[in-house]
Every structure is written in structure tokens, then in C-alpha cells.
Design an enzyme around this catalytic site. Structure first.
Site, short mmCIF file in Angstrom:
data_model
loop_
_atom_site.label_atom_id
_atom_site.label_comp_id
_atom_site.label_asym_id
_atom_site.label_seq_id
_atom_site.Cartn_x
_atom_site.Cartn_y
_atom_site.Cartn_z
N THR A 151 0.83 -1.19 0.00
CA THR A 151 0.00 0.00 0.00
C THR A 151 0.87 1.24 0.00
OG1 THR A 151 -1.71 -1.15 1.26
CG2 THR A 151 -1.77 1.23 1.31
N SER A 152 0.54 2.22 -0.85
CA SER A 152 1.23 3.51 -0.89
C SER A 152 2.71 3.30 -1.21
CB SER A 152 1.01 4.25 0.44
OG SER A 152 1.43 5.57 0.36
N SER A 153 3.60 3.61 -0.28
CA SER A 153 5.02 3.35 -0.52
C SER A 153 5.25 1.88 -0.82
CB SER A 153 5.85 3.78 0.69
OG SER A 153 7.22 3.51 0.50
N ALA A 155 3.10 -0.06 -2.29
CA ALA A 155 2.63 -0.30 -3.65
C ALA A 155 3.70 0.11 -4.66
CB ALA A 155 1.34 0.48 -3.90
N HIS A 292 -6.55 8.59 -1.00
CA HIS A 292 -5.35 7.77 -0.82
C HIS A 292 -5.57 6.72 0.28
CE1 HIS A 292 -1.12 6.88 -1.39
NE2 HIS A 292 -0.88 7.03 -0.11
#
Length: 455
Positions: A151-153, A155, A292
Site C-alpha cells: 500500500t502507498s510506498s 505499492a 489515498h
């Protein structure tokens, strides 16, 4: 203007505040198992001083799959273990999970440096590859079933790992990330504002070349990719969704025109490339209005990987819920065949029911989300909703009801878990259909023989 540290924190602050941080109130329970998350040290080459956490379920498959789960900025491996369903699903399906944990102050993965963006170049990808090797040396891992998600970083690191090690990872699932190489910097910064703001736009060929250049000379198969992104992502803007699709379709030699499109739930648009089934080469889910801080649907990622290949559970675990409210599951609940003899129904008085009907159409397909509301003062016990589909529409699948026939005058009947509708209560059903250009709605609805008002 926000400082670099503040911008990095944006990647994880919303997720941590919503329940993915260690010790936070979680929307779902942790794994119900005697197995526990354990830290592994001295696991091999580790140039950026990552920490490794390992989860091995009590019952491991004979040839287990291996999943690497990468955390968001400000997060950690234990936070992802506690805050997602990947370990609970491992208990059911017998695969092994690795949770890397960043130790640098930002707690963000390195997806920017030249070292991170080439095979065996150094930094975080090398350490994660060492973790995979460590597990493979000790367990009979199926080399064809090694996957990564985040997730996020995390991802973004998922994209990087698939680019650096296409011979190791067979597929990835990126929740709110950016393409491989998009965050690249040459000044030592971890942050790339242009990429974060969705301003780094390239052709599919250019994106594909970035991936190919990470491992020059490699000619083997490329990983499959599942991509999730919210249209209202305020941290890693929505254009990054389309750029990832361009990149991974090009890497796999595919057209950027989807082979299949549907809406698995209200507000979600799913496109598949290189195939129409659940393990298509590229699968992309656009989430209308989602920020986000998106839900991590571990069950759908596991389905895409094919790690749910053993006997499936009787109920599917819900997605990990990052927002305060729980969205409906991506996969509609299974329908139950109608009984041979229809159960007795309680007809509401005329006008004591209301039907909402929302169509989401594309090309030659559509989904209809139907809400049935009991506006009477008595409960409805057992129901059937009759309506006539516009000409050219044919139902191909549905959820929360059975539908017969598939076109013309259709009757939707309750399934076992939604037969009773209390006064003022509602039940949500829906279906997917094909059409020949007519995407209209039925003119009227009757519930148990009584005419309903429409919304």
C-alpha cells in the site's frame, strides 16, 4: 510549502490514523491462530538495514506460495501484519508471508534511487530478495507462486520488485502506487513531487522500457499486475493509475484496450487486459471518490494471485477497512439457488415499497444496483421483485438474489440471508447484463405482487 519530511508523512499518516498502525483499533480481528509473527535476523545481503518479519501458518501447504507484503510510509511490517487480512488468509490457504520493515527515519521504501531501480543494484530490493531466498532455503516454496503486494510506498515497492526481479515474482497487487521508475530521483531525495502529483506522463513504450532496462537482457515471462487506485487520491494523484496500466500492459506485450470491463460494486470500475478471467495478465480497479486512504482488499489480491487454490472458506473475509466506514465487498456474495417450492411471502400494501435503480454502463455491458425499501409498517418475510428489462438487455450474473429468466419479464427472488425486510428496512441486490445499446431501466416494479414507487 510542505517540507520533504511532511510530504513523506502524507504517504502513511492517513493510513496509520485509520487503523493500520500497530496498536490502533482495527476493523478486523488478527489471525485466529497459534502461529505468530516472528522477526528473522541475518537473513542475507541487506544493504539498507531492513528488518524481516515472517509469518508461517500452523498448517503449511505441501508446496506453499510465498507473499511479500510491503508497508506504507511511517508504517512497519508488524503494522501490516496486524492491519490486513493477509495472515488470516494464510491460515486458510497455507501460504507463507514475509513483512519487510524499513528502518530509515521516513519509514518509506526506497523506490527513487538508481540503486533501487536496477536488478541487484543495492538498497531495499536486494534486502527483500534476500528475505525471499531465506524462506525458499527453509521451506518447499513453489517457485511459480511467489508474489508481492503493498500500500502507498509499499505499492511503489511492489512495482519496483516486479521490475527488478521478474524471474522471482509472478504477480503483484499495488494499492495506491505509481509506476516503476516514476519516483526516480538523482539528488538523493526520497520524494518526487512531479510523480506524486500525476505529472510524469509517458507513452506505454517509454514506461515499458524503464522496466526492461532494470534487468537488461532478460527475455523470460513478465509478472502479472493488479492495480488499485482512488479517483480522489490526494497524495499520489489518480493519473498514476493509468500510467501503471500503460506500463504493465506494454511490458507484457498487450494492448491498452481492455478485454473485459465490469463494475464489481457501486463506484468501482474493473478492467482486464490480456484475458477476461480472474487471473488476467493485468487487472485494474478504479475506485470512484476514494482517497489515498483506500481499503486493502486482501481477499481479492489473493484471488488474483491464485493463492486461494485450496478449498475456499465458507465465507470470504472482508477487505481490510482503512476508511472509517466499511465498503461492500468487491466480490458479490454468492447466490443461493431458489427452493423447489417458493416460500410464502408477505405482500406489502400497494405503494408500501420503494425501488432505487442505478445503472453503470459501458460498451456493451452494464451493472444495475437495486435497492428495495419496505415503506410499510409490517415486516416482509420472503420477497420477489418483478420487472421487465428493456429490449436487448440480458442478465449474465447477479448478487444477493436469484434472477429468472435472464431477459424480458424477470423476477428477482430473495436468498436465504435477506428474506426478511423490517418496516423501513432495505435490501440491496444487483446484476450484470449485456446490452445492444439500450441502457435504460425498467418502467415499473412490483414486490410480491404490489406496485412500488421508484426513486
Amino acid at each position: 510549502m510542505l517540507s520533504r519530511r511532511s510530504r513523506l508523512r502524507l504517504l502513511g499518516a492517513a493510513l496509520a490514523a485509520a487503523g493500520l498502525a500497530v496498536g490502533a483499533a482495527l476493523a478486523v480481528p488478527g489471525p485466529a491462530s497459534a502461529a505468530a509473527l516472528t522477526e528473522v535476523t541475518n537473513f542475507g545481503a541487506n544493504p539498507s538495514n531492513l528488518r524481516m518479519y515472517l509469518y508461517v501458518p500452523d498448517t503449511v501447504a505441501a508446496r506453499p506460495g510465498l507473499l511479500v507484503v510491503n508497508h506504507y510510509c511511517t508504517g512497519s511490517g508488524p503494522a501490516m501484519y496486524s492491519g490486513t487480512q493477509f495472515a488470516a488468509l494464510a491460515d486458510r490457504y497455507g501460504y507463507i508471508v514475509v513483512y519487510p520493515s524499513v528502518t530509515r527515519s521516513s519509514k518509506c521504501f526506497d523506490v527513487s534511487s538508481p540503486q533501487a531501480l536496477r536488478r541487484d543494484g543495492g538498497s531495499d530490493p536486494v534486502g527483500i530478495k534476500s528475505m525471499v531466498d531465506y524462506v525458499r532455503q527453509r521451506y518447499p516454496v513453489d517457485a511459480q507462486r511467489i508474489f508481492t503486494t503493498g500500500t502507498s510506498s509499499g505499492a511503489m515497492m511492489t512495482n519496483v520488485l516486479l521490475g527488478d526481479y521478474p524471474d522471482v515474482f509472478r504477480a503483484g497487487a499495488a494499492f495506491a502506487g505509481v509506476p516503476f521508475g516514476c519516483f526516480a530521483t538523482t539528488n538523493g531525495s526520497e520524494w518526487n513531487s512531479e510523480c506524486a502529483n500525476g505529472q510524469v506522463l509517458k507513452t506505454p513504450q517509454q514506461w515499458g522500457d524503464l522496466v526492461r532496462n532494470a534487468y537488461p537482457g532478460y527475455t523470460g515471462p513478465r509478472p502479472r499486475m493488479q492495480i488499485w487506485h482512488g479517483t480522489n487520491d490526494e497524495t499520489l494523484r489518480y493519473p498514476n493509475f493509468g500510467e501503471q496500466i500503460d506500463q504493465w500492459t506494454n511490458v507484457n506485450g498487450l494492448s491498452q484496450t481492455p478485454a473485459y470491463t465490469d463494475s464489481p460494486q457501486a463506484g468501482y470500475t474493473r478492467t482486464r487486459y490480456g484475458g477476461t478471467g480472474g487471473t488476467a495478465t493485468v487487472e485494474a480497479i478504479s475506485m470512484q471518490g476514494v482517497t489515498h486512504n483506500l481499503p486493502v482488499d486482501a481477499a481479492q489480491a489473493i484471488r488474483f494471485f491464485g493463492l486461494d487454490s485450496t478449498t475456499p472458506p465458507t465465507t470470504t473475509p472482508p477487505p481490510t477497512t482503512v476508511p472509517p466506514t466499511t465498503p461492500p465487498p468487491t466480490t458479490p456474495p454468492p447466490t443461493t439457488p431458489p427452493p423447489t417450492t417458493a416460500p410464502p411471502t408477505t405482500p406489502p400494501p400497494s405503494g408500501a415499497c420503494r425501488v432505487g435503480y442505478v445503472v453503470n454502463a459501458w460498451n456493451n455491458g452494464l451493472t444495475a444496483a437495486v435497492t428495495i425499501t419496505n415503506t410499510s409498517t409490517t415486516a416482509i418475510n420472503g420477497w420477489n421483485l418483478a420487472f421487465t428489462l428493456p429490449g436487448g438487455q440480458t442478465i449474465t450474473g447477479g448478487w444477493n438474489a436469484t434472477y429468472s429468466p435472464s431477459s424480458g419479464a424477470v423476477t428477482a427472488r430473495n436468498v436465504s440471508y435477506n428474506a426478511s425486510v423490517p418496516p423501513g428496512g432495505s435490501v440491496d441486490i444487483g446484476f450484470q447484463a449485456t446490452h445492444n445499446g439500450n441502457t435504460g431501466r425498467p418502467a415499473s416494479f412490483t414486490l410480491n405482487g404490489s406496485t412500488c414507487t421508484t426513486a
